[in-house]
Scaffold this active site. Sequence first.
Site, mmCIF file in Angstrom:
data_model
loop_
_atom_site.group_PDB
_atom_site.id
_atom_site.type_symbol
_atom_site.label_atom_id
_atom_site.label_comp_id
_atom_site.label_asym_id
_atom_site.label_seq_id
_atom_site.Cartn_x
_atom_site.Cartn_y
_atom_site.Cartn_z
ATOM 1 N N SER A 84 0.807 -1.223 0.000
ATOM 2 C CA SER A 84 0.000 0.000 0.000
ATOM 3 C C SER A 84 0.836 1.267 0.000
ATOM 4 C CB SER A 84 -0.940 0.010 1.210
ATOM 5 O OG SER A 84 -0.214 -0.151 2.418
ATOM 6 N N ASP A 245 -5.664 6.970 9.267
ATOM 7 C CA ASP A 245 -5.663 5.708 10.002
ATOM 8 C C ASP A 245 -4.507 5.598 10.988
ATOM 9 O OD1 ASP A 245 -3.584 5.465 8.210
ATOM 10 O OD2 ASP A 245 -4.136 3.461 7.515
ATOM 11 N N HIS A 248 -0.729 4.632 7.701
ATOM 12 C CA HIS A 248 -0.132 4.982 6.413
ATOM 13 C C HIS A 248 0.324 6.444 6.412
ATOM 14 C CE1 HIS A 248 -2.471 1.382 5.261
ATOM 15 N NE2 HIS A 248 -1.492 1.208 4.395
#
Length: 371
Positions: A84, A245, A248
């Site tokens: 990611s 979050d 990240h």
Amino acid sequence: MAGSQASRARVARRIAAAAAYGGGGLGLLGVGLAGVLLTESRMAVRAIGVLEGDPPRADGVYGEGFADPSDRRRPLVLAFLGDSTGAGLGVQRAQETPGALLASGLASVAERRVRLVNVAKSGARSSDLARQLEAALPHRPDVAVVMIGANDVTRHAPAARSVRELGEAVGALVSTGCHVVVGTCPDLGTIKPVRPPLRWVARRLSRQLAAAQTIAVVEAGGRTVSLGSLLGPEFATRPELFAADRYHPSAQGYATASMALLPSLCAALGLWPQESPEAGGAVEPQAVLPVAVAAAAAAGRSGTEVTAAGPANGTWRWATLKQRFRLALPHGEDAEPAGAGAAVLEGGGGPRAITSANSHPEADDAGATKR
């Protein structure tokens, strides 16, 4: 500190050796300790938010403004593989992703168009690199960036297997003539929802995997850059560098990571200027060490590049440990958001810009992350 580094070097050698000889079951965490930490792991997972949707798509051609109009060469092809963080999860706009930032930066230094092909996927582990290669190789990449490792740690993938899979992917890219830069596993011990003792274990596992990754990558013909800075001490005191979050990176966080990677990406293609006192620049600190020692040192020092420094010598392979230039982000209201202009790497002469003011006609912000 020296003792810890020596211990990390021994563990990295052991993991890399197991990977080279097919030992897929060698892990980093004892069964008993894993059981003790299981409850804390579940609590951390619940505390970390979830980013819905996919990262914004940034594939396309960058650097039209930098290229000579008479240059008829095909654009340099930059492939992005990994998880990611490689895909850019956590930002809203395509130009804020690390792929777009590095494509723009490479175009400005090379003064040539750069085509970005990003096949990184959220949730990917090293075992997913083989499938990503199938998507990337038909584009004949000139240089590739791989960002992988965090999910291998959080999902308890056997370290030796993860290292072998990364080494095989790097070897496959190198065999086609592609230059490879790997951003090693970031320091997961700085994530706020992760509390001691899980935080200490996460840091140890992250750094051990990063060191083992470096050995495998250098052996396969690539180079690594320590991404401890991606979730490192600087980020621990700068909450704005994280996305919603708290796991990240944010746009500023990705910009910082890209600044750490850009010099190595350019150097892999022979584009980074050589610094010297006579030329008015600063010499980038470097040392030649056995690869395991260099790997262990880099794992604890953010922004450090490790490359091969000569042929194999018995059971040892030597590596160059180089501390590339990095930029401290501005603080307060003067901080410029990524994508608004150009972020210039300081510390010497030569072209050093990461800018997103370039065309990428295939980029589509419609898939921007929803928080």
